[in-house]
Every structure is written in C-alpha cells, then in structure tokens.
Enzyme design. Structure first.
Site, PDB file in Angstrom:
ATOM      1  N   HIS A   7      10.554  -8.045   6.395  1.00 22.46           N
ATOM      2  CA  HIS A   7      10.266  -7.719   4.997  1.00 22.46           C
ATOM      3  C   HIS A   7      10.489  -6.232   4.705  1.00 22.46           C
ATOM      4  O   HIS A   7      10.914  -5.856   3.628  1.00 22.46           O
ATOM      5  CB  HIS A   7       8.819  -8.116   4.690  1.00 22.46           C
ATOM      6  CG  HIS A   7       8.487  -8.077   3.242  1.00 22.46           C
ATOM      7  ND1 HIS A   7       7.754  -7.067   2.675  1.00 22.46           N
ATOM      8  CD2 HIS A   7       8.787  -8.929   2.239  1.00 22.46           C
ATOM      9  CE1 HIS A   7       7.620  -7.299   1.393  1.00 22.46           C
ATOM     10  NE2 HIS A   7       8.239  -8.420   1.091  1.00 22.46           N
ATOM     11  N   ALA A  56       6.010 -13.533  13.672  1.00 17.36           N
ATOM     12  CA  ALA A  56       5.053 -12.439  13.838  1.00 17.36           C
ATOM     13  C   ALA A  56       4.624 -11.814  12.516  1.00 17.36           C
ATOM     14  O   ALA A  56       3.816 -10.893  12.504  1.00 17.36           O
ATOM     15  CB  ALA A  56       5.651 -11.360  14.741  1.00 17.36           C
ATOM     16  N   ILE A  98       2.652 -15.849  16.603  1.00 20.32           N
ATOM     17  CA  ILE A  98       1.925 -14.732  17.205  1.00 20.32           C
ATOM     18  C   ILE A  98       0.564 -14.648  16.531  1.00 20.32           C
ATOM     19  O   ILE A  98       0.458 -14.356  15.337  1.00 20.32           O
ATOM     20  CB  ILE A  98       2.693 -13.402  17.044  1.00 20.32           C
ATOM     21  CG1 ILE A  98       4.137 -13.549  17.543  1.00 20.32           C
ATOM     22  CG2 ILE A  98       1.954 -12.281  17.767  1.00 20.32           C
ATOM     23  CD1 ILE A  98       4.287 -13.989  18.975  1.00 20.32           C
ATOM     24  N   SER A  99      -0.483 -14.905  17.314  1.00 17.46           N
ATOM     25  CA  SER A  99      -1.836 -14.960  16.778  1.00 17.46           C
ATOM     26  C   SER A  99      -2.662 -13.786  17.312  1.00 17.46           C
ATOM     27  O   SER A  99      -2.107 -12.774  17.744  1.00 17.46           O
ATOM     28  CB  SER A  99      -2.477 -16.313  17.127  1.00 17.46           C
ATOM     29  OG  SER A  99      -3.689 -16.492  16.424  1.00 17.46           O
ATOM     30  N   LYS A 102      -8.877 -12.612  17.570  1.00 21.26           N
ATOM     31  CA  LYS A 102      -9.902 -12.666  16.523  1.00 21.26           C
ATOM     32  C   LYS A 102     -10.042 -14.057  15.889  1.00 21.26           C
ATOM     33  O   LYS A 102     -10.893 -14.264  15.042  1.00 21.26           O
ATOM     34  CB  LYS A 102      -9.606 -11.622  15.448  1.00 21.26           C
ATOM     35  CG  LYS A 102      -9.814 -10.198  15.955  1.00 21.26           C
ATOM     36  CD  LYS A 102      -9.480  -9.175  14.889  1.00 21.26           C
ATOM     37  CE  LYS A 102      -9.777  -7.775  15.370  1.00 21.26           C
ATOM     38  NZ  LYS A 102      -9.031  -7.389  16.570  1.00 21.26           N
ATOM     39  N   LYS A 114      -5.538 -16.207  10.449  1.00 16.48           N
ATOM     40  CA  LYS A 114      -4.670 -16.464  11.595  1.00 16.48           C
ATOM     41  C   LYS A 114      -5.064 -17.779  12.285  1.00 16.48           C
ATOM     42  O   LYS A 114      -4.215 -18.496  12.817  1.00 16.48           O
ATOM     43  CB  LYS A 114      -4.729 -15.304  12.591  1.00 16.48           C
ATOM     44  CG  LYS A 114      -4.142 -14.003  12.068  1.00 16.48           C
ATOM     45  CD  LYS A 114      -2.658 -14.079  11.860  1.00 16.48           C
ATOM     46  CE  LYS A 114      -1.904 -13.719  13.120  1.00 16.48           C
ATOM     47  NZ  LYS A 114      -0.440 -13.712  12.894  1.00 16.48           N
ATOM     48  N   SER A 142       1.702  -1.090  20.351  1.00 17.32           N
ATOM     49  CA  SER A 142       2.133  -1.909  19.218  1.00 17.32           C
ATOM     50  C   SER A 142       1.670  -1.279  17.913  1.00 17.32           C
ATOM     51  O   SER A 142       0.805  -0.398  17.896  1.00 17.32           O
ATOM     52  CB  SER A 142       1.569  -3.329  19.329  1.00 17.32           C
ATOM     53  OG  SER A 142       0.186  -3.331  19.038  1.00 17.32           O
ATOM     54  N   SER A 143       2.217  -1.778  16.803  1.00 19.02           N
ATOM     55  CA  SER A 143       1.837  -1.214  15.500  1.00 19.02           C
ATOM     56  C   SER A 143       0.391  -1.536  15.140  1.00 19.02           C
ATOM     57  O   SER A 143      -0.195  -0.880  14.294  1.00 19.02           O
ATOM     58  CB  SER A 143       2.777  -1.743  14.408  1.00 19.02           C
ATOM     59  OG  SER A 143       2.654  -3.148  14.296  1.00 19.02           O
TER      60      SER A 143
END
Length: 200
Positions: A7, A56, A98-99, A102, A114, A142-143
C-alpha cells in the site's frame, strides 16, 4: 517470480530496491495496491499465477489500532477476508497469514482483529487450498519491534516503559521469523497455526 503488493509506495520502493541490489537476477514485480481491494487483488493473483500468498498487511501497533478502530477492522479483518476470497478465486494453493501472539486472550482491538483474521483463514481451508497462520512475538529489527522504542527511551535518559514490572517479553530474530513463515508455507497440513518457541 516474487510479486510485491504494498500500500505504501515508499516501503515498496525500499524493499524492491533492496531485493534488486541483493538478487539482481530475481524476477520481481513491485505493485502499489490495497490488500482489501478484492477485484484488483484477484486479478493480480490470477495474472501472475501466484502459488503462495504471504499476507502481512496489518495495523499492528497497539496504540494506533486503538485510536483507529474502523481502519483497524477494515485492514485486519475485512482486508484479510478480501485477500482470502481473492486467493481462492485465483486458485492459490498456499496462504500464510502473519499474525501476532496478542491473539491469545486478546485484551485489545489489535489482538482481537488479528484473531478474527486467523479464523477467516482457518474457515477457508479446502481440499486444494491450505491456509495457515504464523504467530509472532517481538521480531527484532522489524517495523513493529519495541526495541527501537526502548533504545530511544534509554538514549533520552529514560524512563523505559514496560507493561508491568513482572512482564516477560519474548523476542525472535528476523531470520527466525522468515524461516518460520517459509516452513508454514511448505507444511503439508492445512489450517495449522505456527508459533516459534521464542527465547526471553
């Protein structure tokens, strides 16, 4: 062929540039698009004859998710549902969602949304399609990692924010996360949920 659907034009440019630098011979197709746009995603998957989808796209930062409930549900639930339907329509054989850790007894919107994404994928398993979920904790580098926040707080002289003094955080490295995702895509059983045994 690796089809990148992203995106954010900036993030798409970053990963495309990095992959082309590292793997100049690899056939890469960078596409700007919305995972929740069913018709466009279905057409893209069919055009490129995609075999495996790694989904993801998510609102994954808890405070952002809580402050933007409609967008969180639109992305994490409705976007996942659109991706799953598009994958089935295009004949995709493997789909890895991709979960997050949580989803276990979720206490907020991010985890709950999620969790619904996981359920959507599990309900879509068929004779030919295999939908799996991979749950991550904190992926270093990771971000969504909390580590850069901690580093900034330490550099600023503190305090370092933690959920609770007795809280235990689990971490995994980026290579471990990638390996788990690839294993989930290759596993023969449909509908599985994969969790890496993470160190403290």
């Amino acid at each position: 062929r690796l089809v990148l659907l992203e995106h954010s034009e900036h993030h798409l440019w970053q990963i495309d540039s990095d992959l082309r630098r590292r793997y100049p011979a690899a056939p890469i197709v960078p596409l700007v698009g919305d995972a929740g746009a069913y018709d466009a995603v279905r057409a893209t998957l069919a055009e490129h004859r995609v075999d495996v989808v790694f989904h993801a796209a998510a609102i994954k930062h808890v405070p952002i998710a809580e402050a933007n409930p409609f967008e969180t549900v639109a992305t994490n639930v409705l976007g996942t549902e659109a991706m799953v339907r598009a994958a089935i329509a295009a004949g995709v054989s493997r789909f890895v969602f991709i979960s997050t850790d949580k989803v276990v007894r979720p206490r907020g919107l991010m985890g709950a949304s999620k969790r619904l994404g996981e359920r959507i994928g599990a309900a879509a398993n068929g004779e030919r399609e295999a939908f799996a979920s991979v749950r991550f904790g904190n992926v270093l580098g990771s971000s969504g990692s909390v580590v850069p926040i901690f580093r900034r707080q330490i550099a600023d002289g503190g305090p370092v924010t933690v959920t609770h003094p007795d809280a235990t955080r689990f971490f995994m490295t980026l290579p471990e996360a990638v390996q788990l995702v690839l294993q989930a895509a290759a596993f023969p059983d449909a509908g599985r949920t994969f969790v890496l045994n993470m160190g403290e």
